[in-house]
Design an enzyme around this catalytic site. Structure first.
Site, short mmCIF file in Angstrom:
data_model
loop_
_atom_site.label_atom_id
_atom_site.label_comp_id
_atom_site.label_asym_id
_atom_site.label_seq_id
_atom_site.Cartn_x
_atom_site.Cartn_y
_atom_site.Cartn_z
N ILE A 91 0.83 -1.21 0.00
CA ILE A 91 0.00 0.00 0.00
C ILE A 91 0.87 1.26 0.00
O ILE A 91 0.68 2.17 -0.83
CB ILE A 91 -0.93 0.02 1.23
CG1 ILE A 91 -2.06 -1.00 1.06
CG2 ILE A 91 -1.49 1.42 1.48
CD1 ILE A 91 -3.18 -0.58 0.14
N VAL A 104 2.76 1.73 -3.38
CA VAL A 104 1.91 2.16 -4.49
C VAL A 104 1.45 3.60 -4.29
O VAL A 104 1.44 4.41 -5.22
CB VAL A 104 0.69 1.22 -4.64
CG1 VAL A 104 -0.35 1.82 -5.58
CG2 VAL A 104 1.15 -0.14 -5.19
N GLU A 105 1.08 3.94 -3.06
CA GLU A 105 0.52 5.27 -2.81
C GLU A 105 1.55 6.39 -2.93
O GLU A 105 1.29 7.39 -3.61
CB GLU A 105 -0.12 5.30 -1.41
CG GLU A 105 -1.41 4.51 -1.30
CD GLU A 105 -2.56 5.13 -2.09
OE1 GLU A 105 -2.45 6.28 -2.53
OE2 GLU A 105 -3.58 4.43 -2.27
N THR A 106 2.69 6.24 -2.27
CA THR A 106 3.61 7.40 -2.18
C THR A 106 5.09 7.04 -2.28
O THR A 106 5.94 7.89 -2.02
CB THR A 106 3.40 8.13 -0.85
OG1 THR A 106 3.69 7.25 0.24
CG2 THR A 106 1.98 8.68 -0.72
N TYR A 118 -5.72 -1.79 -8.91
CA TYR A 118 -4.98 -1.23 -7.77
C TYR A 118 -4.68 -2.34 -6.75
O TYR A 118 -3.55 -2.46 -6.27
CB TYR A 118 -5.81 -0.12 -7.11
CG TYR A 118 -5.24 0.39 -5.81
CD1 TYR A 118 -4.33 1.43 -5.80
CD2 TYR A 118 -5.63 -0.17 -4.60
CE1 TYR A 118 -3.81 1.90 -4.61
CE2 TYR A 118 -5.11 0.29 -3.41
CZ TYR A 118 -4.21 1.33 -3.41
OH TYR A 118 -3.69 1.79 -2.22
#
Length: 356
Positions: A133, A136-138, A335
């Site tokens: 997570i 992928v996010e930041t 995602y």
């Protein structure tokens, strides 16, 4: 870092905010802001309503919203892709499963091993899912967004593109998020004009929307505050807490391999519920899905997840309740699979590093 006992809580808060300001100023990209909202009657009436319902100082709320700028690029970015745009899982995957994220993920895991282990033990959410997570996010906090959150949320609250098929509902959603953001920043003493995030107003390493920050963010490092911008521990604990709230089941796989029996296959029936786990193993197989090994002993429901590959044949997996839980973070099967596979790649690199 040496902690000094003589600093008061307000002084510490001021130091944190100055650090955040410097960090975000360094990552800020040139913006093309439009007019401010101070002269918009609808925005000022909404400010008064927020102040009344949240028991916030009316002048403070008016000033915060009034200093927000309309951002035309945000209005463009929020639009869905043109109808008929083909989905491509392999292309999507290549954006997130790459050497940069894998290397950063290994470093993050090594630096935060204790916190990841504690989060997994307390919630049942595997460390590799949390790592997936945040990667992928930041990219583990490296890219947390360059838009002022107040600008993004105000733009989408009062100027959501009318051409969007769900414009009215989405506008109301962002008005609610703006309200949550103002309440959050006032309660924590943060300047509402300071935080940067995504074009949709998501913040921190976790890219939580304000409402998710309020509901699911936790103090996991024990310093009596929640800081998703600077505390990897808080980010780890908050992601795990999010999935726990969405019924993550410890020890349950996210998905199984699946193939089809062409003689009995009813693909439309299998795809009809989309990614919501609906079929028992027996029903899944009766509709022409072929499972093997542990999948045949799956105790819950399954969904057939289709991942389109442009002009090439689609890929399919049998998604479990835990796969569905990941899609509650971002409502996309693409995602969810990227999160899963990035976490797996990082875990494999970790294993190789331990056993060269």
């Amino acid at each position: 870092m040496v902690k000094t006992a003589y600093k008061t809580r307000p002084a510490k808060r001021a130091i944190r905010h100055r650090r955040l300001a410097r960090h975000q100023a360094a990552s800020r990209q040139p913006a093309l802001p439009g007019p401010i909202y101070a002269q918009r009657t609808d925005a000022m009436l909404a400010a008064d309503d927020i102040a009344a319902r949240r028991d916030l100082p009316p002048d403070w709320v008016r000033q915060a919203i009034g200093q927000a700028h309309y951002l035309p690029q945000v209005a463009r970015f929020i639009q869905p892709p043109p109808p008929g745009t083909p989905k491509n899982w392999q292309l999507y995957r290549s954006r997130f499963i790459d050497p940069v994220r894998i290397k950063a993920g290994v470093q993050f895991w090594q630096d935060n091993q204790q916190m990841l282990t504690r989060a997994q033990e307390q919630t049942g959410v595997p460390a590799e899912i949390i790592v997936g997570i945040l990667g992928v996010e930041t990219i583990y906090g490296q890219q947390m967004g360059s838009f002022r959150v107040i600008d993004a949320l105000t733009t989408l609250a009062f100027d959501f593109p009318a051409s969007h098929p769900r414009a009215a509902a989405r506008s109301e959603f962002f008005k609610a998020e703006l309200e949550q953001f103002l309440s959050l920043t006032h309660r924590t003493g943060m300047d509402p004009l300071m935080p940067l995030g995504s074009f949709a107003g998501a913040m921190g390493m976790t890219q939580f929307m304000p409402s998710s920050w309020v509901k699911y963010a936790i103090d996991f490092d024990g310093d009596d505050r929640v800081d998703l911008f600077n505390s990897a521990a808080d980010a780890i604990g908050s992601v795990a807490n999010y999935f726990k709230a969405f019924n993550w089941q410890a020890g349950l796989p996210t998905h199984y391999a699946v193939r089809f029996d062409s003689a009995t296959l009813s693909l439309p029936a299998l795809l009809a519920p989309d990614i919501l786990p609906t079929f028992s193993v027996e029903s899944f197989v009766a509709h022409g899905a072929v499972l093997e090994g542990a999948a045949l002993q799956h105790p819950g429901k399954l969904a057939l997840v289709e991942l389109q590959n442009g002009d090439a044949p689609p890929s399919y997996v049998a998604g479990t309740e835990n796969f569905y839980a990941i899609t509650r973070y971002n409502w996309s099967s693409y995602y969810a699979m990227a999160v899963i596979e990035l976490g797996q790649e990082v875990a494999q690199e970790m294993a190789r590093a331990r056993n060269p």
